[in-house]
Design a protein around this motif. Structure first.
Motif, PDB file in Angstrom:
ATOM      1  N   CYS A  42       0.834  -1.213   0.000  1.00 46.04           N
ATOM      2  CA  CYS A  42       0.000   0.000   0.000  1.00 46.04           C
ATOM      3  C   CYS A  42       0.866   1.259   0.000  1.00 46.04           C
ATOM      4  O   CYS A  42       0.611   2.200  -0.759  1.00 46.04           O
ATOM      5  N   LYS A  43       1.897   1.258   0.829  1.00 46.20           N
ATOM      6  CA  LYS A  43       2.798   2.417   0.889  1.00 46.20           C
ATOM      7  C   LYS A  43       3.546   2.588  -0.432  1.00 46.20           C
ATOM      8  O   LYS A  43       3.706   3.700  -0.932  1.00 46.20           O
ATOM      9  N   GLY A  44       3.998   1.479  -0.996  1.00 53.01           N
ATOM     10  CA  GLY A  44       4.723   1.542  -2.262  1.00 53.01           C
ATOM     11  C   GLY A  44       3.855   2.027  -3.403  1.00 53.01           C
ATOM     12  O   GLY A  44       4.262   2.895  -4.185  1.00 53.01           O
ATOM     13  N   PHE A  45       2.641   1.483  -3.515  1.00 53.89           N
ATOM     14  CA  PHE A  45       1.774   1.852  -4.635  1.00 53.89           C
ATOM     15  C   PHE A  45       1.330   3.306  -4.566  1.00 53.89           C
ATOM     16  O   PHE A  45       1.086   3.922  -5.597  1.00 53.89           O
ATOM     17  N   LYS A  46       1.251   3.863  -3.362  1.00 53.15           N
ATOM     18  CA  LYS A  46       0.943   5.293  -3.254  1.00 53.15           C
ATOM     19  C   LYS A  46       2.031   6.096  -3.964  1.00 53.15           C
ATOM     20  O   LYS A  46       1.740   7.020  -4.725  1.00 53.15           O
ATOM     21  N   GLN A  47       3.272   5.714  -3.751  1.00 55.77           N
ATOM     22  CA  GLN A  47       4.401   6.383  -4.403  1.00 55.77           C
ATOM     23  C   GLN A  47       4.441   6.080  -5.905  1.00 55.77           C
ATOM     24  O   GLN A  47       4.641   6.983  -6.717  1.00 55.77           O
ATOM     25  N   TYR A  48       4.251   4.813  -6.264  1.00 60.09           N
ATOM     26  CA  TYR A  48       4.330   4.418  -7.676  1.00 60.09           C
ATOM     27  C   TYR A  48       3.237   5.088  -8.497  1.00 60.09           C
ATOM     28  O   TYR A  48       3.487   5.579  -9.596  1.00 60.09           O
ATOM     29  N   GLY A  49       2.033   5.108  -7.961  1.00 60.31           N
ATOM     30  CA  GLY A  49       0.920   5.715  -8.685  1.00 60.31           C
ATOM     31  C   GLY A  49       1.089   7.210  -8.830  1.00 60.31           C
ATOM     32  O   GLY A  49       0.947   7.765  -9.926  1.00 60.31           O
ATOM     33  N   GLU A  50       1.411   7.851  -7.711  1.00 63.43           N
ATOM     34  CA  GLU A  50       1.499   9.313  -7.694  1.00 63.43           C
ATOM     35  C   GLU A  50       2.700   9.837  -8.474  1.00 63.43           C
ATOM     36  O   GLU A  50       2.576  10.784  -9.242  1.00 63.43           O
ATOM     37  N   HIS A  51       3.861   9.204  -8.288  1.00 66.03           N
ATOM     38  CA  HIS A  51       5.097   9.758  -8.842  1.00 66.03           C
ATOM     39  C   HIS A  51       5.557   9.121 -10.143  1.00 66.03           C
ATOM     40  O   HIS A  51       6.468   9.649 -10.780  1.00 66.03           O
ATOM     41  N   VAL A  52       4.959   8.002 -10.542  1.00 68.34           N
ATOM     42  CA  VAL A  52       5.401   7.354 -11.776  1.00 68.34           C
ATOM     43  C   VAL A  52       4.255   7.253 -12.794  1.00 68.34           C
ATOM     44  O   VAL A  52       4.335   7.817 -13.881  1.00 68.34           O
ATOM     45  N   TRP A  53       3.174   6.579 -12.444  1.00 66.02           N
ATOM     46  CA  TRP A  53       2.184   6.200 -13.446  1.00 66.02           C
ATOM     47  C   TRP A  53       1.098   7.229 -13.703  1.00 66.02           C
ATOM     48  O   TRP A  53       0.532   7.262 -14.806  1.00 66.02           O
ATOM     49  N   HIS A  54       0.779   8.074 -12.753  1.00 59.64           N
ATOM     50  CA  HIS A  54      -0.272   9.067 -12.989  1.00 59.64           C
ATOM     51  C   HIS A  54       0.123  10.019 -14.125  1.00 59.64           C
ATOM     52  O   HIS A  54      -0.692  10.324 -15.002  1.00 59.64           O
ATOM     53  N   GLY A  55       1.362  10.445 -14.126  1.00 59.02           N
ATOM     54  CA  GLY A  55       1.849  11.313 -15.193  1.00 59.02           C
ATOM     55  C   GLY A  55       1.822  10.644 -16.552  1.00 59.02           C
ATOM     56  O   GLY A  55       1.465  11.251 -17.565  1.00 59.02           O
ATOM     57  N   HIS A  56       2.183   9.350 -16.587  1.00 63.77           N
ATOM     58  CA  HIS A  56       2.155   8.609 -17.851  1.00 63.77           C
ATOM     59  C   HIS A  56       0.724   8.473 -18.377  1.00 63.77           C
ATOM     60  O   HIS A  56       0.497   8.574 -19.587  1.00 63.77           O
ATOM     61  N   LEU A  57      -0.225   8.225 -17.480  1.00 57.49           N
ATOM     62  CA  LEU A  57      -1.624   8.126 -17.906  1.00 57.49           C
ATOM     63  C   LEU A  57      -2.086   9.458 -18.495  1.00 57.49           C
ATOM     64  O   LEU A  57      -2.686   9.489 -19.572  1.00 57.49           O
ATOM     65  N   LYS A  58      -1.785  10.544 -17.807  1.00 52.11           N
ATOM     66  CA  LYS A  58      -2.171  11.872 -18.310  1.00 52.11           C
ATOM     67  C   LYS A  58      -1.560  12.145 -19.678  1.00 52.11           C
ATOM     68  O   LYS A  58      -2.249  12.618 -20.587  1.00 52.11           O
ATOM     69  N   ASP A  59      -0.273  11.838 -19.827  1.00 47.15           N
ATOM     70  CA  ASP A  59       0.402  12.063 -21.106  1.00 47.15           C
ATOM     71  C   ASP A  59      -0.196  11.210 -22.220  1.00 47.15           C
ATOM     72  O   ASP A  59      -0.386  11.681 -23.346  1.00 47.15           O
ATOM     73  N   GLY A  60      -0.493   9.943 -21.911  1.00 48.13           N
ATOM     74  CA  GLY A  60      -1.079   9.055 -22.913  1.00 48.13           C
ATOM     75  C   GLY A  60      -2.460   9.497 -23.354  1.00 48.13           C
ATOM     76  O   GLY A  60      -2.791   9.481 -24.546  1.00 48.13           O
TER      77      GLY A  60
END
Length: 165
Positions: A42-60
Motif C-alpha cells: 500500500c505504501k509503495g503503490f501510493k508512491q508508484y501511482g502518484e510519482h510514476v504512473w499518474h503522469g504517464h496516464l495523463k500524457d497518454g
C-alpha cells in the motif's frame, strides 16, 4: 530423455510462477494473506501511482486527444480519489491472479497470460528503476516468464512439423 527433462523444467518453472503470482496478487487484493506485506505494498503503490504512473496516464490520454475521459480513467485504473492508489494495486493484483491461473491451461490462455505477466514485470521493473529501488525480483520474474514461454519450444523444425500433422 531431453524432452522429459525439458517438460519437468517447464513444469517446475510453471509451478513457481503460478505460486509467486498467486501470492503476489492475493497480497495486493487482500490484507488477509500477510497483513505486513499488504501494508508495505500500500505504501509503495501510493508512491508508484502518484510519482510514476499518474503522469504517464495523463500524457497518454493527452496524446490520444481523449482528455475528456481522463477523470473516468483515473478512477478506473489508478485511484478512487483517496490518493492511496489502491485501485491500481488491486487491478494489478487481480491481473496477476487471473494470469497465474491461466498459465496452467496451456494454449492461447497460457500465451496471453505470459504476455500480460511479462508486460507487468517490465512495468514493475521500470517503476523500481525510476524510484531508484532494487529491480532484481521483477527483472528475474520477467526473464523467467520469457524463458518459460519461449525456451521450451521444439528446436527441431522437422520434428515440430511432424507433430502438427
Amino acid at each position: 530423455s531431453t524432452e522429459l527433462r525439458m517438460g519437468l523444467i517447464k513444469g517446475a518453472l510453471t509451478l513457481m510462477l503460478v505460486f509467486t503470482f498467486l501470492m503476489a496478487g492475493a497480497n495486493k487484493v487482500s490484507d488477509q494473506i500477510h497483513p505486513e506485506t499488504h501494508e508495505f505494498l500500500c505504501k509503495g503503490f501510493k508512491q508508484y501511482g502518484e510519482h510514476v504512473w499518474h503522469g504517464h496516464l495523463k500524457d497518454g490520454v493527452k496524446a490520444a486527444k481523449q482528455e475528456e475521459h481522463l477523470p473516468m480513467l483515473e478512477l478506473l485504473l489508478l485511484d478512487d480519489g483517496s490518493k492511496t492508489y489502491k485501485v491500481m494495486m488491486k487491478n494489478i493484483g487481480f491481473l496477476e491472479i487471473v494470469c497465474a491461473v491461466m498459465l496452467m491451461f496451456g494454449g492461447v490462455a497460457e500465451k496471453l497470460s505470459s504476455l500480460i505477466l511479462f508486460c507487468l514485470m517490465c512495468g514493475a521493473t521500470y517503476t523500481h528503476h525510476v524510484r531508484s529501488e532494487p529491480m532484481v525480483v521483477t527483472s528475474v520474474l520477467a526473464v523467467m516468464i520469457f524463458l518459460r514461454s519461449t525456451g521450451f519450444s521444439d528446436s527441431n523444425p522437422k520434428k515440430a512439423a511432424g507433430k502438427s500433422k
